[in-house]
Structures are given as C-alpha cells and as structure tokens.
Design a protein around this motif. Structure first.
Motif, PDB file in Angstrom:
ATOM      1  N   PRO A  20      -9.680   0.172   1.328  1.00  0.00           N
ATOM      2  CA  PRO A  20      -8.617  -0.512   1.625  1.00  0.00           C
ATOM      3  C   PRO A  20      -8.500  -1.989   0.910  1.00  0.00           C
TER       4      PRO A  20
ATOM      5  N   HIS B  36     -11.779  -5.326   5.245  1.00  0.00           N
ATOM      6  CA  HIS B  36     -12.270  -4.051   5.740  1.00  0.00           C
ATOM      7  C   HIS B  36     -13.948  -3.989   6.141  1.00  0.00           C
TER       8      HIS B  36
ATOM      9  N   ALA C  37      -9.167  -1.566   8.443  1.00  0.00           N
ATOM     10  CA  ALA C  37      -8.774  -2.493   7.580  1.00  0.00           C
ATOM     11  C   ALA C  37      -7.934  -3.681   8.537  1.00  0.00           C
TER      12      ALA C  37
ATOM     13  N   PHE D 142      -9.198   3.883   8.104  1.00  0.00           N
ATOM     14  CA  PHE D 142      -9.504   4.652   6.982  1.00  0.00           C
ATOM     15  C   PHE D 142     -10.626   5.743   7.135  1.00  0.00           C
TER      16      PHE D 142
ATOM     17  N   ALA E  58      -3.270   0.587   4.205  1.00  0.00           N
ATOM     18  CA  ALA E  58      -3.713  -0.776   4.331  1.00  0.00           C
ATOM     19  C   ALA E  58      -2.401  -1.574   5.215  1.00  0.00           C
TER      20      ALA E  58
END
Length: 933
Positions: free
Chosen positions: A99, A106, A119, A136, A148
């Motif tokens: 990210p 993150h 993130a 993620f 993101a």
C-alpha cells in the motif's frame, strides 16, 4: 503462481515408478488424503487416483518453500491409505506493490502468501469523503493485491484569536503541513525590542511556533464631549475599553457609552441632557403660602405669594425661591425663606335650621367644624364641614329628619289623624265615627320629653269618646228575633229564627258607621209549616228587562241553595232612591208597605218573604260597605222568598223589572193610607233576581225550568249597558289639577281621605299608597267597575298567558295554587310591573271601551313605562290599576274551579311554556265568563 490451499495439484513432471494394473479397489487410498498430511498448507501432490502399490510425489506450492532446505516427499498407496511424510511448506513474504500514497499507513511488512494486511490514513491525515480503511492480500506471485484508501491532510484547530484580542492572522482553514503569519492588530503594538509578527506551522498536533506579544494602544481624551451638563470619567482607557458619559447633577438624560477605537480616539454619541424641574413642594414653606414655581428648572428662580383664603402677616414680606441641587435628597428642590400668611375666617354657608347643631363659628380657611342633628331629630352620623379658600363652608350636612311620635290609641278616638306626626308638628284629634265627641276637638303636639335625651311623644289632653247606638241594618223580618236594640259601636247582638222557622243563630256587630255588620241566619219554614198557594198580585207595567246591578251587589249563588223536596229559596236585590232613607227604614208602616209591594211584584205571599233593609250597599258575603256622603237618599233592599220550583223557574225566566217593583211598592204605600204617601217618594234604581240553582233528583238545575242539564261552560248573558244618568258623576274630582296637589296631599281632610287613613276603604286591601289619583271616591270606584267589565277578558287572558309561561307543568293543583295567590299579587307582578295598564292615551289609537268618565280605554303595554323601572309604584292606588285587580277577581278568582277544569279538559296536549292564545282566550270567555261581567 496460483493458490494451492485445500487442493491436490498433479505435477505433470512427476511420474509413477510402478503403475500395475489396478481395479476399483485401488481408489480407496484417496480417502486418507487429509490424514496423511497431503492437504497441509502450501502442499501440492499427484497422489489422487493412483492404485495400490503405486508411488506419487508431494512438494510445496508457488509462494511457499520447504523448510530447512528440505526436498519433495515420495508417497505410496498401500492398500487403503497413503504412506509418506509430507514436506513442511513455509509461506514466502510479499515484496511487491505494498500500500502506498499520501498519508497512507499499513501493517503489510512480512505478510506472507495468502495472508492479509490493512492500509489506513496516518497521523495528521483523515479519510476523504466516502473513504475508509482497505485490506490488502499477499498473492503467490509475491505481490500485494488491494486499493489504497484516499487520505487528506487534517485541518488545524482555529486559533481563537481576533482583533479584540489584539491579533490579526491568515491561519483560517490551514491543514497539516501548512504555515501562516500572526501579527498585532490595529490599535495594538509589540513592546520595544520584540517582533510584531510570527510564523506558525500546522502539524499533526496543531500549530507550532511562538506567538508575538501585542499590547493595546492608549486613547486620547481630545475626542471626548465636554460641557457643564456632562460628567465624563474616561481617563487612561486603551483600545477596546469603554466608559460612560452621563448627565451632571441637576440635569436629566440617558447616559451614553464611549469606546476607545483602534485609531486611538473615542467613538460614541453625546448624551442629551436637560435641566431638571423642581417639584412644586417646597420644604419649609409655611401653611397658606403659595408660589409661581411650577415648571421652574434647575438654576432658575421664582416668587412666593399668599394662597387664596390667606393674607400676608404683619412684618412679613414675599420672598424668592431658587431651583438648586440638594445633595441630602439627591434631587433638585426649591430653596429659600418662606413668608408668613395667615388664614381668613369663613363667612358663608353656615348650617341653618332647627334640625342642626354645629361649632362652625370662627372657623378659618382649611379649618374643620362638626354639624350634627339637633335634639328631636334623627339622621346620619355627625358630618365635618371644611372652610374653603372662598370663605364658604363646604361639605354635606347630615340628613336629619324629625323624630316621629308614637301613636296614642284611646278607646273611641279617631285613628290615623294623629298618626306618624313628626317633632314640632301638631294635630287635632276627636272621636271616631260611632262615638260621641262631647269633649270637643283636642290639640296634640309632638314635643321633647323633659330631662333631655331627645325623645319625643304626643302631648295634649285626651278626648272623651262615648259609643253611640247603632241605627242602620237592624234585622227586620217575621223570621227573626234579636236583642240588637240599644247596642252601641263595637258591641254585638244575637239574631235567631222565630219559632215558625229553623236555622242557626248568627251574630251582628255594631260598626263605626252605626250600622250592623254580619250574616243574618238562614231561616227555613218548619216541616209542619204549610206552603200556601199565592194569589196573583195586581202589578202593572211588568217587563222582561232586568237592569244591570252595581258591581258591589254581586253575591255568590252557591250560598243560597236549599235542599228541600219541592221548594227553593230565591234571593234578590233592589236599590232605591227614597225621600228620607233613614226615616223610611225606621218607620214600621213604611217597611210593611215595602214588604207588601215586594210580595205583589214577585207574586208571593208576604208570609214567605224576608226583607233586609240597609243604608249601605250589600257586598260579597252579606257584609255591608261604608255609606258615602253622596248616598244620603239611597236605600238598599235584600229579600229572600220561599217558592215552589216551578214558580221559581218562571220568576227567573220572567223577572219583575225595576219599573214593576217601583209601581208595586208605591201602590202598597198608597194603600196604607194616612200621611205615608206624602212622606216618602220611592224610585227603584236597579232590581235583580238571582239565577236559581238547586239539586233536583241528583241533577243540577239552573234557570228556565225543565231540569235539563246545560252546557258545562255556559255563562249568564251580559247585562245591558248602564244609562249615563245612572252613573252619578257628582262628587269631588278624582285627579289633581294644576297646582292642586289632589287627594294624595297631607292637606286632604275629605271623607274619602279619612276612609283611606282609617282603612275603611276596601281599596286599602289592594294598595298601600296614594298617588296622583288621591283616595278612592264614588266616581273613581264607578270608573274602576266599568273598566273591569270592559277589559275583563283581556286582563284574564294576559294573566293566563303569564301563568302558562311560568308554571313548569300547568296541572290542576298548580293552576289552582297559582290563582290562589290572589289577584292583587298576580296583577302587580304579571301586569302592572311589566308595563300593562288600562290606558286612555295615544296607545289606544282612538279604539277601546267607553267608561264612566266619557273616555275610551284600552288594555296596552308600555315596556319602558316608569313602573317597569320603579316596581314600587304598583302599590300606589289608581282606579285604572284597581280595575285590573277587580277584573281578575270577577273572572279567575270568582270562577277559579271552572277555569281549572276548563284548562285541564280543553288543553289538548298544549305543552307547558308553549303559548296558546286560543286556549287562554277561550278559558276566559267560556269558563271565567269574562263577557258576562
């Protein structure tokens, strides 16, 4: 690389060393895949579907590696299960595409294949609208997959500084990492040697940097208002500070606020101040002194003078007063010396008259004196009078009325003449009618009793009153025996039936008019006393006409019904005009001739005729009314005769006329011979034979013979109108005229007024006061009688209308009780006090009934008449008002039971309170017989 978790992946490069022919039993090793560890994390193999005794290879998937530099593992299918050790596969961390972005924070470092991380926006940043934290995933290829979040720099908090704090800046709306400048505002400056501005940085925890020091600038007083009327206290003020500019002492006005501006001067509106006005009240100013200082303002002056009703004292002079500030009281006052003014004495409007006592001599202006009722007078409490500046005494004197002497009641003394005398008044008293006033007239005076105290009494010599013997209404009949000879005023005698008759005895009382009062006994022939036949009398000029009788002669027929088998008692009345009535009734030969003449006219044997002679008219119930002075020649005859029923019916159908009675009596007088005919001349004024009513075999019989049952609501026919010559309009006037106060005045000493005062007048039972009409007189009574006959139906109907509206339910008991309240009360409440009257004014419009006074009268209502506002006037006697009461008595009272029965039987479901003019009108005509009056 693709994920392998939970799957068996065949390796195309792997080969089975020995693959024997197999049958369906070799497939049973697949069931042990999990138990043999072939389904472990990151493990892949090609063991499924092999037959028993066959080998297969197990190794790590992409993104995983064998721990400890190990190698792939070989498995074999032994019967029903796999045998072998699976490799230990370890996930490899992702290193690609972590990210990234503005403000992104993150936790993805070291995250291995198939694992996830988050993130978020870091410190000093926040999510953009609609954004949030994102996840993620580490894939087998070594890179992260995910989006993101959108992060924005966070704004810094407001500094909370403005020009009032001494600062100016451009720091509004700054976000993380921005910078701005803060400087001193207008009207503020930095101390010597310091900077007047600074740069601040917006960081994650707010602004950082050093603030400048700013101090307010002092204001100049040059811009402040000035003047004697102002009070200013604004020294040393700096930017933003305020002060009040107010009015000085002696001036009025609202204070104003002034503020030190950033330019170094004061801003504000000058107050409007006006001089205060001194109060008219001057401290220390002597009584009787006045001034012209009204409206004088602060700083001005005015003069003094003596008030009205006062004069300047010797050695004193007028002065000036000044309107100045007085710190002791906190306001402006008139100040200065006072002159001396003396009050003047009062000279006018002193209480006068014998009814007052006072101490007002010598009282001066503003002085007070007291006035009260003198001895012999009663009234309100003492009152104070004030001496006004004009020299006149002002105030109300007490309402003083002379005390009233209590009446002195002596036997035989005339009552009413010396009644209600006031202090200082005199009267002349003598004996009452029926008493000898040999002592003459005596004067009494209402005077004070000796010894003080103010009490009063009648003082004077008493008259010597001796009762006189009765002369009138002595019982004269062959049916009677009595002991009435020599009976005097106030005494009684007994009258009984002779031996040939039976009946209850009665008692007569000698009245003040020297006439006997009471009911004579009803004497009936004894059962063994035969009734002979009667020869026809020789009577000429017989007529079927029956003259109308005077109202006061009407009797109640039910008193005369006899319950004999074949006989009936008939009664009648005559009124005569005789040359010398008193001598006639005391002359035995004249009375015998009268009886013979009556018997001849009626065609009856004198033995069955009873005659009663009176100088006064017969009234209801056999009582006698008072003889009036204008009736000295009148003689009144009441006769009773016993007859057969058939003869009585014929008498009623064809009664003798007044002319027939007069001819028969005159003939009888002539037949007596001697001087009797020359002494007496007889004129019959009216003659009446009563309707016959008798019970015969259970049926009611009324006139005409034959025993037929008549209409239950039949009424006797109306009498013919009286001739004007018979009315007799002589005598005193009824009404006062011009300045003549009439009979209601205290100066009235007439016989009519005496009858009223002594309660002899019958109208005194219906009224309690006299007014313009004066006391009742003969013309007034004739007027009332004629109006009662002419307006009887309208009076009766309006009373029944009022009754129907008043009663919640007009049942026979309630109607009977309502009428039983008496006609005086009913007429006053429901007619007179509501504006109904017998009127001869413009209300009649030229229509109505003719009365004895020659005018036309009608029954009308005036809702705004004075009597409506002053109901007490219903107690004042008036012939027109008396006529309504007489009409009520002759209809509703005289025939109450007929009216009660008629309304009950003919109501026809007329509801209570619902006006029914037809019902009430018919009841008055058919039941109350208003048209037969």
């Amino acid at each position: 690389m693709s994920g392998m978790s939970g799957e068996n992946v065949s390796d195309e490069n792997a080969s089975n060393e020995t693959v024997p022919d197999s049958d369906s039993s070799s497939l049973s090793c697949d069931a042990s895949e999990a138990a043999s560890g072939l389904q472990g994390v990151g493990v892949k193999h090609n063991c499924l579907g092999i037959s028993s005794g066959t080998l297969c290879l197990a190794e790590c998937q992409d993104g995983f590696e064998i721990a400890g530099n190990g190698s792939a593992s070989i498995f074999s299918c032994d019967g029903s299960s796999f045998s072998g050790s699976p490799p230990q596969c370890v996930a490899l961390p992702c290193t690609y595409s972590p990210p990234d972005g503005l403000g992104i924070l993150h936790n993805c470092s070291g995250v291995g294949t198939f694992s996830t991380c988050e993130a978020t926006c870091g410190n000093g940043y926040g999510y953009a609208s609609g954004a949030a934290a994102e996840t993620f995933t580490c894939t087998a290829t070594g890179e992260f997959q995910g989006t993101a979040p959108a992060c924005e720099p966070s704004p810094c908090a407001t500094l909370g500084l403005d020009s009032s704090d001494g600062y100016s800046h451009d720091c509004s709306g700054n976000v993380n990492s921005d910078s701005c400048i803060v400087a001193c505002a207008d009207g503020f400056s930095a101390p010597n040697g310091t900077s007047a501005a600074a740069i601040l940085e917006c960081g994650t925890s707010g602004y950082t940097g050093s603030m400048p020091t700013c101090e307010p600038t002092p204001c100049s007083s040059v811009s402040l208002p000035t003047g004697l009327d102002l009070e200013v206290n604004c020294t040393g003020l700096t930017t933003g500070e305020s002060c009040m500019v107010s009015c000085a002492q002696g001036y009025s006005g609202a204070a104003a606020n002034f503020t030190c501006t950033s330019l170094g001067d004061f801003s504000g509106q000058r107050p409007i101040c006006t001089p205060q006005t001194c109060d008219d009240l001057v401290q220390g100013l002597l009584e009787g002194v006045t001034h012209d200082c009204s409206g004088v303002r602060f700083g001005s002056k005015c003069g003094t003078s003596c008030a009205a009703g006062h004069s300047l004292a010797a050695n004193s002079a007028l002065t000036e007063l000044h309107c100045l500030w007085d710190a002791a009281v906190g306001q402006v006052t008139l100040q200065g010396a006072s002159p001396v003014c003396e009050p003047d004495p009062c000279v006018d409007n002193f209480p006068s008259g014998e009814s007052f006592q006072h101490d007002c001599a010598g009282v001066t202006t503003t002085g007070v004196c007291t006035v009260q009722c003198a001895p012999g007078y009663d009234g309100s409490s003492p009152q104070n009078l004030s001496c006004a500046a004009s020299g006149v005494l002002e105030g109300d004197t007490p309402n003083c009325t002379a005390r009233t002497c209590a009446a002195r009641h002596l036997p035989g003394m005339q009552q009413g003449i010396c009644q209600d005398l006031s202090f200082g008044d005199s009267c002349f008293t003598t004996c009452e009618d029926g008493y000898d006033a040999s002592s003459g007239v005596q004067q009494w005076t209402c005077d004070l009793l000796p010894g003080g105290g103010g009490s009063v009494e009648l003082q004077g010599s008493d008259p010597d009153c001796q009762p006189l013997p009765c002369l009138d209404n002595s019982p004269v009949s062959a049916q009677f025996q009595d002991n009435c000879a020599g009976v005097t005023t106030g005494s009684s005698c007994d009258v009984v039936c002779t031996s040939d008759y039976v009946g209850s005895p009665s008692n007569l009382t000698c009245g003040a008019d020297r006439a006997f009062y009471g009911s004579l006994p009803v004497c009936q022939p004894r059962s063994d006393f035969p009734v002979p036949e009667v020869e026809d009398a020789n009577v000429s000029n017989m007529s079927n006409a029956t003259l109308i009788q005077e109202e006061e002669f009407v009797l109640n027929l039910t008193d005369f019904v006899l319950n004999l088998t074949d006989t009936i008692e008939v009664r009648g009345l005559l009124s005569l005009n005789v040359t010398d009535a008193e001598a006639f009734m005391n002359d035995p030969e004249a009375l015998a001739a009268l009886k013979d003449g009556l018997a001849a006219a009626i065609k009856v044997n004198p033995a069955y005729l009873t005659v009663t002679v009176s100088l006064t008219p017969f009234t209801v119930g056999n009582a006698n009314s008072r003889r009036l002075a204008s009736e000295s020649s009148a003689l009144y005859i009441s006769y009773t005769v016993i007859m057969k029923k058939s003869e009585a019916a014929g008498l009623e159908a064809n009664p003798p006329s007044a002319t027939a009675f007069e001819a028969a009596i005159s003939a009888a007088i002539v037949s007596k011979g001697g001087s009797l005919a020359s002494k007496y001349s007889v004129v019959v004024m009216s003659a009446t034979v009563f309707s016959i009513s008798v019970v015969d075999d259970g049926n009611q019989f009324s006139g005409g013979g034959g025993g037929a049952v008549p209409d239950p609501w039949s009424c006797p026919p109306p009498p013919p109108a009286a001739d004007a010559a018979d009315i007799g309009m002589d005598g005193p006037a009824v009404w006062g005229a011009g300045i003549d106060p009439g009979w209601a005045s205290l100066e009235d000493r007439s016989a009519a007024a005496a009858e009223w005062r002594t309660h002899v007048a019958l109208e005194r039972k219906r009224f309690s006061k006299l007014g313009q009409a004066g006391p009742p007189t003969a013309p007034g009574r004739r007027l009332a009688a004629s109006l009662s006959r002419g307006l009887g139906c309208k009076t009766c109907q309006q009373l029944l209308n009022s009754m129907w509206a008043e009663l919640p339910e007009p049942s026979p008991p309630s109607v009977r009780a309502w009428i039983g309240r008496g006609c005086p009360a009913l007429v006053k409440q429901h007619l007179l006090r509501k504006g109904w009257s017998a009127s001869s004014g413009s209300q009649c419009g030229g229509v109505g009934v003719s009365a004895t006074d020659g005018r036309r009268w009608c029954f009308a209502q005036d809702p705004i008449a004075e009597i409506v506002r002053r109901p007490e006037k219903a107690e004042v006697y008036d012939p027109a008002a008396d006529a309504l009461i007489l009409a009520c008595e002759q209809t509703l009272t005289a025939r109450r039971e007929r009216v009660v029965s008629y309304l009950d039987s003919e109501r026809n479901e007329t509801p209570a309170g619902k006006r029914n003019e037809f019902l009430t009108g018919a009841a008055c005509i058919e039941a109350a017989c208003c048209q037969s009056l």
